[in-house]
Design a protein around this motif. Sequence first.
Motif, short mmCIF file in Angstrom:
data_model
loop_
_atom_site.label_atom_id
_atom_site.label_comp_id
_atom_site.label_asym_id
_atom_site.label_seq_id
_atom_site.Cartn_x
_atom_site.Cartn_y
_atom_site.Cartn_z
N ARG A 98 -6.96 46.21 6.65
CA ARG A 98 -8.03 45.29 7.08
C ARG A 98 -9.26 45.44 6.19
N ARG A 99 -9.60 46.68 5.84
CA ARG A 99 -10.75 46.90 4.95
C ARG A 99 -10.49 46.31 3.57
N LEU A 100 -9.29 46.54 3.04
CA LEU A 100 -8.92 45.99 1.74
C LEU A 100 -9.00 44.47 1.75
N TYR A 101 -8.45 43.86 2.79
CA TYR A 101 -8.47 42.41 2.90
C TYR A 101 -9.91 41.90 2.96
N ALA A 102 -10.76 42.56 3.73
CA ALA A 102 -12.16 42.14 3.85
C ALA A 102 -12.88 42.25 2.50
N ARG A 103 -12.65 43.32 1.77
CA ARG A 103 -13.28 43.49 0.45
C ARG A 103 -12.86 42.37 -0.51
N PHE A 104 -11.59 42.04 -0.51
CA PHE A 104 -11.12 40.98 -1.39
C PHE A 104 -11.65 39.62 -0.96
N GLU A 105 -11.80 39.40 0.33
CA GLU A 105 -12.38 38.14 0.80
C GLU A 105 -13.83 38.00 0.34
N ILE A 106 -14.59 39.09 0.40
CA ILE A 106 -15.97 39.06 -0.08
C ILE A 106 -15.99 38.79 -1.58
N ALA A 107 -15.14 39.48 -2.34
CA ALA A 107 -15.08 39.25 -3.79
C ALA A 107 -14.70 37.81 -4.10
N HIS A 108 -13.72 37.28 -3.37
CA HIS A 108 -13.27 35.90 -3.58
C HIS A 108 -14.41 34.92 -3.31
N THR A 109 -15.17 35.15 -2.26
CA THR A 109 -16.29 34.28 -1.92
C THR A 109 -17.38 34.34 -2.98
N ILE A 110 -17.68 35.54 -3.48
CA ILE A 110 -18.69 35.69 -4.53
C ILE A 110 -18.24 34.96 -5.80
N VAL A 111 -16.99 35.14 -6.19
CA VAL A 111 -16.47 34.48 -7.38
C VAL A 111 -16.49 32.96 -7.20
N ASP A 112 -16.12 32.49 -6.03
CA ASP A 112 -16.14 31.06 -5.74
C ASP A 112 -17.56 30.50 -5.85
N PHE A 113 -18.51 31.22 -5.28
CA PHE A 113 -19.91 30.79 -5.35
C PHE A 113 -20.40 30.76 -6.79
N LEU A 114 -20.11 31.80 -7.57
CA LEU A 114 -20.54 31.84 -8.97
C LEU A 114 -19.91 30.74 -9.80
N ALA A 115 -18.64 30.45 -9.56
CA ALA A 115 -17.98 29.36 -10.30
C ALA A 115 -18.68 28.04 -10.01
N ALA A 116 -18.95 27.77 -8.74
CA ALA A 116 -19.64 26.53 -8.38
C ALA A 116 -21.04 26.48 -8.97
N LEU A 117 -21.75 27.60 -8.93
CA LEU A 117 -23.11 27.65 -9.46
C LEU A 117 -23.12 27.38 -10.96
N PHE A 118 -22.22 28.01 -11.71
CA PHE A 118 -22.17 27.78 -13.15
C PHE A 118 -21.80 26.34 -13.47
N PHE A 119 -20.89 25.75 -12.72
CA PHE A 119 -20.54 24.35 -12.95
C PHE A 119 -21.71 23.43 -12.61
#
Length: 96
Positions: free
Chosen positions: A20-41
């Motif tokens: 559960r901790r691993l999944y939560a960490r990856f979800e946070i990383a995925h959200t940050i990466v998604d946000f940064l991709a949208a911001l750069f575009f």
Amino acid sequence: MSFWRGAFFHYRREATPASRRLYARFEIAHTIVDFLAALFFLVGSIMFFSDAWMTPATWFFTIGSVFFAMKPTLKLWREVRLYRMGKTETLADRLG
């Protein structure tokens, strides 16, 4: 390949507190990466309104593309880690 038959099962996410901790960490990383991709575009798109900003805008699109490519990479990495965690626990159960 046995990995592809055993990967991407939702029950692996909730199997243990560690998963559960691993999944939560990856979800946070995925959200940050998604946000940064949208911001750069978004910034790259705005920069394209000016001829003077074409080269930096192209770099922003390139960086945004790298972030978009990281999204499925993160998901696959997460699922491999969860899969391996499950295999380790199964092995421990067999030895016990």
